[in-house]
Design a protein around this motif. Structure first.
Motif, short mmCIF file in Angstrom:
data_model
loop_
_atom_site.label_atom_id
_atom_site.label_comp_id
_atom_site.label_asym_id
_atom_site.label_seq_id
_atom_site.Cartn_x
_atom_site.Cartn_y
_atom_site.Cartn_z
N LEU A 44 -46.99 -2.75 -25.65
CA LEU A 44 -47.93 -3.85 -25.76
C LEU A 44 -47.80 -4.43 -27.16
N TYR A 45 -47.60 -5.75 -27.23
CA TYR A 45 -47.56 -6.46 -28.50
C TYR A 45 -48.81 -7.31 -28.56
N LEU A 46 -49.76 -6.91 -29.40
CA LEU A 46 -51.04 -7.60 -29.50
C LEU A 46 -50.84 -9.02 -30.02
N TRP A 47 -51.63 -9.97 -29.46
CA TRP A 47 -51.49 -11.37 -29.87
C TRP A 47 -51.68 -11.54 -31.37
N GLU A 48 -52.56 -10.76 -31.96
CA GLU A 48 -52.80 -10.90 -33.41
C GLU A 48 -51.54 -10.58 -34.23
N ALA A 127 -44.59 -21.22 -27.19
CA ALA A 127 -44.88 -21.45 -28.61
C ALA A 127 -46.37 -21.68 -28.82
N ARG A 128 -46.99 -22.41 -27.91
CA ARG A 128 -48.43 -22.70 -28.02
C ARG A 128 -49.26 -21.41 -27.99
N LEU A 129 -48.82 -20.45 -27.22
CA LEU A 129 -49.57 -19.19 -27.11
C LEU A 129 -49.64 -18.43 -28.43
N THR A 130 -48.77 -18.77 -29.37
CA THR A 130 -48.76 -18.07 -30.67
C THR A 130 -49.49 -18.85 -31.76
N GLU A 131 -50.16 -19.94 -31.40
CA GLU A 131 -50.82 -20.79 -32.39
C GLU A 131 -52.17 -20.27 -32.87
N GLY A 132 -52.65 -19.21 -32.29
CA GLY A 132 -53.94 -18.66 -32.70
C GLY A 132 -54.70 -18.13 -31.50
N ALA A 133 -55.67 -17.30 -31.79
CA ALA A 133 -56.41 -16.61 -30.73
C ALA A 133 -57.12 -17.57 -29.79
N MET A 136 -54.51 -19.41 -27.58
CA MET A 136 -53.93 -18.48 -26.62
C MET A 136 -54.94 -18.16 -25.52
N ALA A 137 -56.16 -17.85 -25.89
CA ALA A 137 -57.17 -17.47 -24.91
C ALA A 137 -57.46 -18.61 -23.93
N THR A 138 -57.60 -19.81 -24.45
CA THR A 138 -57.88 -20.97 -23.60
C THR A 138 -56.72 -21.27 -22.67
N THR A 139 -55.51 -21.25 -23.21
CA THR A 139 -54.31 -21.57 -22.42
C THR A 139 -54.07 -20.51 -21.35
N LEU A 140 -54.08 -19.26 -21.73
CA LEU A 140 -53.84 -18.18 -20.78
C LEU A 140 -54.94 -18.13 -19.72
N ALA A 141 -56.18 -18.40 -20.12
CA ALA A 141 -57.28 -18.43 -19.16
C ALA A 141 -57.08 -19.55 -18.14
N ALA A 142 -56.61 -20.71 -18.58
CA ALA A 142 -56.36 -21.83 -17.67
C ALA A 142 -55.26 -21.48 -16.68
N MET A 143 -54.20 -20.82 -17.15
CA MET A 143 -53.11 -20.41 -16.27
C MET A 143 -53.61 -19.39 -15.24
N SER A 144 -54.37 -18.41 -15.70
CA SER A 144 -54.89 -17.37 -14.81
C SER A 144 -55.87 -17.95 -13.80
#
Length: 169
Positions: A44-48, A127-133, A136-144
């Motif tokens: 696991l590679y933590l987003w932070e 690349a967008r997923l690495t722009e900050g917590a 990442m949270a908003t983008t990944l939540a929208a995909m999920s």
């Protein structure tokens, strides 16, 4: 389950490339981080800690690639040769972190390759997923959320591109 660009979305789970089965290699994106799946790449590679997320070795759809797939099918039918027994190609997902880059393998989900537009949009989304917590949270939540609500197979190309554009923002 549906393929949108380089992503395989099953209910709320988001994978880069095909969803792995058993001990096959794969990469899952979770709210906690990037999860390496399969033999020899558990972790696991933590987003932070993730400062870059790229993908290489992506087969891009071309007329030549499509013709080759058609030719292979025709040969298989005509000559009674089973040419479909090979595993799909692998692509490399690189996770950048302060302690270096980590290369993970994931199977390609698109049999004839991905469209150039979907590849470009998918790379922008990674690349967008690495722009900050928050991003990442908003983008990944929208995909999920889309994956949980979607009923049916993979959407058509225009809809996939529209989804990717929306998620890229």
């Amino acid at each position: 389950m549906a393929m949108v660009g380089l992503f395989w979305i099953v209910e709320g789970d988001v994978y880069v490339g095909a969803k792995p089965f058993g001990r096959a290699p794969g990469v899952r994106l979770t709210p906690e981080g990037v999860v390496a799946l399969g033999d020899g790449q558990d972790g696991l590679y933590l987003w932070e800690d993730v400062n870059a997320l790229t993908v290489e070795g992506v087969p891009v759809r071309s007329l030549k690639r499509q013709a080759g797939a058609v030719l292979g099918t025709v040969m298989s039918l005509t000559l009674s040769v089973d040419m479909g027994g090979e595993a799909p190609p692998l692509m490399t997902v690189s996770v950048g972190s302060p302690d270096g880059d980590h290369e993970l393998a994931a199977y390609v989900a698109a049999a004839n390759g991905y469209s150039p537009t979907e590849v470009d949009l998918s790379r922008a989304l990674l690349a967008r997923l690495t722009e900050g917590a928050a991003t990442m949270a908003t983008t990944l939540a929208a995909m999920s959320e889309w994956g949980r609500a979607w009923e049916g197979g993979t959407p058509r190309a225009a809809e996939r591109e529209a989804l990717l554009r929306g998620w890229v923002g």
